[in-house]
Design a protein around this motif. Structure first.
Motif, PDB file in Angstrom:
ATOM      1  N   UNK A 230       0.843  -1.196   0.000  1.00  0.00           N
ATOM      2  CA  UNK A 230       0.000   0.000   0.000  1.00  0.00           C
ATOM      3  C   UNK A 230       0.884   1.253   0.000  1.00  0.00           C
ATOM      4  N   UNK A 231       0.433   2.299  -0.670  1.00  0.00           N
ATOM      5  CA  UNK A 231       1.232   3.552  -0.684  1.00  0.00           C
ATOM      6  C   UNK A 231       1.221   4.216   0.698  1.00  0.00           C
ATOM      7  N   UNK A 232       2.336   4.801   1.020  1.00  0.00           N
ATOM      8  CA  UNK A 232       2.477   5.465   2.307  1.00  0.00           C
ATOM      9  C   UNK A 232       1.945   6.887   2.190  1.00  0.00           C
ATOM     10  N   UNK A 233       0.943   7.246   3.041  1.00  0.00           N
ATOM     11  CA  UNK A 233       0.354   8.593   3.026  1.00  0.00           C
ATOM     12  C   UNK A 233       0.778   9.336   4.280  1.00  0.00           C
ATOM     13  N   UNK A 234       1.284  10.532   4.111  1.00  0.00           N
ATOM     14  CA  UNK A 234       1.710  11.363   5.239  1.00  0.00           C
ATOM     15  C   UNK A 234       0.610  12.375   5.503  1.00  0.00           C
ATOM     16  N   UNK A 235       0.139  12.444   6.753  1.00  0.00           N
ATOM     17  CA  UNK A 235      -0.957  13.332   7.155  1.00  0.00           C
ATOM     18  C   UNK A 235      -0.352  14.609   7.738  1.00  0.00           C
ATOM     19  N   UNK A 236      -0.607  15.728   7.083  1.00  0.00           N
ATOM     20  CA  UNK A 236      -0.018  17.002   7.489  1.00  0.00           C
ATOM     21  C   UNK A 236      -0.906  17.763   8.445  1.00  0.00           C
ATOM     22  N   UNK A 237      -2.231  17.551   8.424  1.00  0.00           N
ATOM     23  CA  UNK A 237      -3.170  18.294   9.261  1.00  0.00           C
ATOM     24  C   UNK A 237      -3.529  17.446  10.480  1.00  0.00           C
ATOM     25  N   UNK A 238      -3.590  18.134  11.648  1.00  0.00           N
ATOM     26  CA  UNK A 238      -3.958  17.449  12.885  1.00  0.00           C
ATOM     27  C   UNK A 238      -5.427  17.084  12.835  1.00  0.00           C
ATOM     28  N   UNK A 239      -5.794  15.832  13.134  1.00  0.00           N
ATOM     29  CA  UNK A 239      -7.206  15.432  13.094  1.00  0.00           C
ATOM     30  C   UNK A 239      -7.990  16.053  14.242  1.00  0.00           C
ATOM     31  N   UNK A 240      -9.269  16.284  13.984  1.00  0.00           N
ATOM     32  CA  UNK A 240     -10.129  16.867  15.006  1.00  0.00           C
ATOM     33  C   UNK A 240     -10.353  15.861  16.143  1.00  0.00           C
ATOM     34  N   UNK A 241     -10.379  16.392  17.370  1.00  0.00           N
ATOM     35  CA  UNK A 241     -10.592  15.476  18.502  1.00  0.00           C
ATOM     36  C   UNK A 241     -12.033  14.935  18.510  1.00  0.00           C
ATOM     37  N   UNK A 242     -12.151  13.710  18.925  1.00  0.00           N
ATOM     38  CA  UNK A 242     -13.468  13.080  18.984  1.00  0.00           C
ATOM     39  C   UNK A 242     -14.214  13.562  20.222  1.00  0.00           C
ATOM     40  N   UNK A 243     -15.494  13.792  20.049  1.00  0.00           N
ATOM     41  CA  UNK A 243     -16.329  14.291  21.143  1.00  0.00           C
ATOM     42  C   UNK A 243     -16.804  13.078  21.974  1.00  0.00           C
ATOM     43  N   UNK A 244     -16.551  13.172  23.275  1.00  0.00           N
ATOM     44  CA  UNK A 244     -17.016  12.118  24.186  1.00  0.00           C
ATOM     45  C   UNK A 244     -18.357  12.543  24.771  1.00  0.00           C
ATOM     46  N   UNK A 245     -19.431  11.884  24.316  1.00  0.00           N
ATOM     47  CA  UNK A 245     -20.776  12.270  24.730  1.00  0.00           C
ATOM     48  C   UNK A 245     -21.022  11.932  26.205  1.00  0.00           C
ATOM     49  N   UNK A 246     -20.483  10.862  26.682  1.00  0.00           N
ATOM     50  CA  UNK A 246     -20.701  10.469  28.078  1.00  0.00           C
ATOM     51  C   UNK A 246     -20.077  11.475  29.033  1.00  0.00           C
ATOM     52  N   UNK A 247     -18.875  11.924  28.708  1.00  0.00           N
ATOM     53  CA  UNK A 247     -18.205  12.908  29.571  1.00  0.00           C
ATOM     54  C   UNK A 247     -18.955  14.240  29.572  1.00  0.00           C
TER      55      UNK A 247
END
Length: 358
Positions: free
Chosen positions: A314-331
């Protein structure tokens, strides 16, 4: 002239006494005839009694007793045999230290010519002697599978003291030692005819069957309607050990080659269980040795990779942008619940202060 009686030593003759006249002789002949006819009519109408007025000729008497050390089952079996055989006699238990020849003297004292003697060994084995006292022969058996009358609770029943029929397997006539045992069993277990303690009825049968080189004893009731058999009891199995020429000893006439002593039988069972235990231990030891052995590394086989197909890279993909944090509904729900609870506590505390001031 009157009849005179002469003295032995001589002397004067003495007149003999006149015979007394009987009342029957005094009656006239007509009356005698009428009384004889009445007696005949009464005898015709009278039902004959159950006891036959025969003569007791076969004076067989059997002594049934045992040695010390018997268990409750043997004692009950001995009592059952005494009850089924009205021509038997009982005696006290014999000491185990005494020799078996003493039994012949006991039979002579009790006026018995047959004997059934139960000999206990190790408080778990039982031997039975059948003997023709005092001249023999005698047979020694190992008694197995004892079931008494009180234990079985069968539906059959018979009159106490009645005479039994004896039924023997046809195999008793094939071999000479079985023929000898058959004659011995007939003389012991058959109730003599016209015995004073016996009843003149035949309502049960003793069966002696040969199976697996053993003699199986059973007692059945004979039902009058259809001559069916219903078991009464007791029941036991006789395993022949030896036949002796004399009473309780003498030269050996026959020895059973198929006999295995109880001690040998228990020894075989113990050896079988010990062999199974040893086999399990050996299996465990082999498993422990296999675990301790170092694993042998086999060299790589080049032919093993012949049919291996390489996967696509598989081709190697470099991620330059920081991913958005996941929202914890329980917290988030927990935080909202805490805020609401704090607000309620503040409101309640404010209301209490106002009420205190007023």
């Amino acid at each position: 002239m009157a009849a005179t009686k002469r003295k032995r030593r001589g002397g004067l003759a003495v007149q003999a006494k006149k015979p007394k006249r009987n009342e029957k002789d005094a009656t006239p002949p007509a009356k005698r005839h009428t009384t004889a006819e009445e007696v005949e009519e009464e005898e015709r109408d009278r039902i004959p009694g159950p006891v036959c007025k025969g003569k007791w000729k076969n004076k067989e008497r059997i002594l049934i007793f045992s040695s010390r050390g018997i268990n409750f089952r043997t004692r009950h079996l001995m009592q059952d045999l005494r009850m089924l055989m009205p021509h038997s006699k009982a005696d006290t238990k014999m000491d185990r230290k005494d020799k078996l020849f003493v039994i012949n003297e006991v039979c002579e004292m009790k006026n018995c010519n047959k004997c059934i003697y139960f000999e206990a060994k190790k408080k778990q084995d039982l031997d039975m002697w059948l003997s023709n006292s005092p001249h023999g022969p005698s047979a020694k058996f190992l008694v197995q599978n004892i079931h008494t009358l009180a234990e079985l609770k069968m539906t059959g029943n018979c009159l106490k003291g009645s005479r039994p029929l004896l039924s023997f397997d046809p195999a008793f006539d094939e071999l000479p030692h079985y023929a000898l045992l058959k004659e011995l069993l007939i003389q012991i277990f058959s109730t003599p005819r016209y015995h004073p303690k016996s009843q003149p009825f035949v309502d049960h049968v003793f069966t002696f069957t040969i199976l697996d080189n053993r003699i199986w004893f059973r007692n059945f009731q004979i039902i009058e309607e259809d001559a069916a058999l219903v078991e009464i009891g007791p029941r036991f199995v006789l395993n022949l050990i030896k036949i002796f020429q004399g009473s309780f000893g003498g030269p050996t006439l026959y020895e059973n080659p198929h006999y295995q002593s109880p001690n040998m039988h228990r020894r075989v069972i113990r050896s079988i269980t010990a062999a199974k235990y040893r086999e399990k231990q050996q299996v465990k030891d082999v498993q422990k040795l296999r675990k301790k052995e170092p694993k042998t590394l086999l060299p790589h086989d080049p032919t093993a990779d012949v049919f291996v197909t390489p996967a696509e890279e598989k081709p190697i993909e470099i991620q330059w942008v920081k991913p958005e944090p996941k929202v914890d509904l329980k917290a988030r729900k927990k935080r909202i619940y805490k805020r609401q609870r704090k607000m309620k506590q503040r409101m309640d505390s404010g209301k209490k202060n106002k009420s205190m001031e007023t």
